[in-house]
Design a protein around this motif. Structure first.
Motif, PDB file in Angstrom:
ATOM      1  N   SER A  46       0.595  -1.478   0.309  1.00 43.10           N
ATOM      2  CA  SER A  46       0.199  -0.235   0.356  1.00 43.10           C
ATOM      3  C   SER A  46       1.049   1.393  -0.168  1.00 43.10           C
ATOM      4  N   TRP A 161      -8.604   2.653  -1.509  1.00 41.54           N
ATOM      5  CA  TRP A 161      -8.343   2.148  -0.384  1.00 41.54           C
ATOM      6  C   TRP A 161      -8.847   0.892   0.540  1.00 41.54           C
ATOM      7  N   ASP A 305      -6.034  -0.924  -3.789  1.00 46.26           N
ATOM      8  CA  ASP A 305      -6.003  -1.177  -2.153  1.00 46.26           C
ATOM      9  C   ASP A 305      -6.483  -2.505  -2.422  1.00 46.26           C
ATOM     10  N   THR A 335      -2.815  -3.764  -5.357  1.00 41.49           N
ATOM     11  CA  THR A 335      -2.650  -4.603  -4.079  1.00 41.49           C
ATOM     12  C   THR A 335      -3.015  -5.608  -3.579  1.00 41.49           C
TER      13      THR A 335
END
Length: 499
Positions: A46, A161, A305, A335
């Motif tokens: 991240s 995120w 993320d 990610t």
């Protein structure tokens, strides 16, 4: 214009400027612009997303939270992030830079030996308001004032995120997926007859002197004008209404979900909310991702993320397919811990980066290094490299590959070949035929584990299973044999060249 590379120095868990990533660029092939970061928790995946966000947008965080701390807790003086762009940089600057900054950016574009153009920028924690531009002639970064805001006009970033509120992405905003999607549709719709009729009707109602609304407003205008002229002097006063931009109509929009009861998305559970937000990505892939062919469009980079959060396996697969489609023309950075992002025939097109932590430092390597198989990378291989996780999937792949390379396809001949390569028989296996145990015999650890995997019906061996340590040892032994094959093949190629 694409992000070619990233270098971070003393940024969070990355200690020095040796932390360098070169990203994959879209070339029209599915997955070509997709960059996936894998690895255990707390190893910097991240952080890469945060670093790019830091370069473009600066930060409102405490600066000390961005600087690398060593094992003693000592903090280094400064942190920095460098990002290098490549592609049609001139065109992007011409189309989107403010006029008085165009030459500033253009003067720092440089060429590589292959004729590609580059532009490199840097931001440090020493002065957050300064964007440094690389001068290739002097091989130094130069402090050029007033670029912080103009830089944001050159490209867009969208960050989803792991803790992003899904409602934020599903709402209309300048930097949300939903906002981009609706804006693109709105731009196209402005050219239609329907919108022209709407625009004419707007002015007929709000600005035409014949309209009922204007007649009511004129009464108020006259009263204001009379008071003004009495107190301040002669002047004409009137209300005029400027037509709203089409995007403004979306700002008060909301997404409704009807799964039996129609309610706003905000009233649904987090899993459904995130699913809707990520479904927007799939629509974005179909509607927006191909506008490169229509002319210049502002560079847009998507950062997600852990997209698998709250998504069931089928949803993860569908999302991955959408990202593959988007990445034909735009860069996507993800990610993930999801195996559904690591089991695809498109993996060879994708940039895969493995993150690990050692000695209190984050380290990165591109996963294409030291692939084991001609069909690499595989799910088992990546789990082993990224998470140090030995799996039966990898064991099966290695065993079968060695059988193929040695051309020894039955157990006895393959065992003999293993003995020739200094692998000892140190385990006992007992076969079963129709549930009846046969005489036990010696086997290598590799075959012992292989037989356990392939013959779960063998009740005799249930109490004599392999351990996770033995699985790891067997995998490492087979990897060693594969490396021997590679060295042998290379030696033969050199001998042929010298013959």
């Amino acid at each position: 214009m694409f992000i070619k590379s990233l270098k971070v120095e003393n940024f969070k868990g990355f200690e020095n400027d040796a932390n360098f990533l070169e990203f994959r660029l879209p070339d029209g092939v599915a997955g070509s612009g997709l960059n996936i970061f894998i690895g255990e928790n707390n190893c910097g995946k991240s952080t890469v997303l945060e670093a790019i966000d830091f370069l473009r947008n600066g930060t409102k965080k405490d600066i000390s939270s961005l600087k690398y701390k060593n094992s003693n807790g000592d903090q280094l003086n400064h942190a920095s992030v460098e990002v290098e762009f490549t592609g049609k940089i001139d065109n992007v600057i011409d189309a989107f830079s403010q006029q008085n900054k165009k030459l500033v950016f253009k003067n720092k574009i440089y060429l590589c030996s292959k004729g590609n153009t580059y532009l490199k920028l840097k931001r440090t924690t020493e002065d957050l308001k300064v964007i440094l531009l690389w001068d290739d002639a002097s091989q130094t970064f130069e402090n050029v004032s007033g670029l912080d805001s103009p830089l944001k006009k050159l490209f867009e970033t969208n960050f989803i995120w792991a803790d992003t509120n899904p409602n934020d992405e599903a709402s209309f905003g300048a930097s949300t997926i939903c906002g981009f999607l609706l804006s693109e549709i709105a731009k196209i719709h402005k050219e239609t007859n329907e919108y022209e009729e709407f625009s004419k009707k707007f002015h007929d109602v709000f600005n035409s002197q014949e309209s009922e609304l204007r007649q009511k407003l004129s009464v108020v205008e006259d009263k204001i004008k009379n008071i003004f002229q009495t107190q301040f002097g002669s002047a004409s006063i009137s209300f005029e209404f400027e037509e709203l931009k089409i995007e403004s109509f979306f700002k008060n929009s909301s997404i409704m979900i009807d799964d039996g009861i129609k309610v706003p998305m905000t009233e649904k559970g987090n899993g459904m909310q995130r699913s809707v937000a990520l479904a927007l990505l799939q629509v974005y892939a179909e509607v927006v991702a191909f506008d490169e062919e229509q002319g210049i469009s502002k560079p847009f980079y998507l950062f997600i993320d852990e997209p698998e959060i709250c998504l069931h396996p089928k949803g993860q697969q569908k999302l991955f397919e959408a990202l593959l489609e988007i990445s034909k023309h735009r860069q996507v950075f993800v990610t993930t811990h999801s195996p559904y992002f690591l089991s695809s025939p498109y993996l060879k097109n994708i940039g895969l980066y493995i993150f690990k932590k050692s000695d209190h430092k984050n380290n990165i390597e591109e996963a294409k290094l030291n692939y084991l198989f001609p069909w690499s990378p595989t799910w088992g291989e990546l789990n082993f490299k990224a998470y140090d996780l030995p799996t039966v999937d990898l064991h099966n792949e290695l065993y079968g590959y060695l059988q193929d390379k040695s051309e020894k396809y039955n157990e006895n001949t393959f065992e003999a070949w293993l003995l020739e390569n200094h692998i000892s028989k140190n385990k006992i296996w007992t076969k079963e035929m129709n549930g009846v145990a046969k005489s036990p015999y010696s086997v290598t650890l590799m075959t012992f584990i292989r037989n356990h995997i392939h013959h779960p019906e063998n009740l005799t061996m249930k109490s004599n299973n392999y351990t996770s340590e033995e699985l790891l040892l067997s995998i490492n032994q087979m990897i060693g044999l594969i490396e021997q094959f590679k060295v042998s093949s290379l030696t033969e190629e050199v001998d042929l060249m010298n013959a």
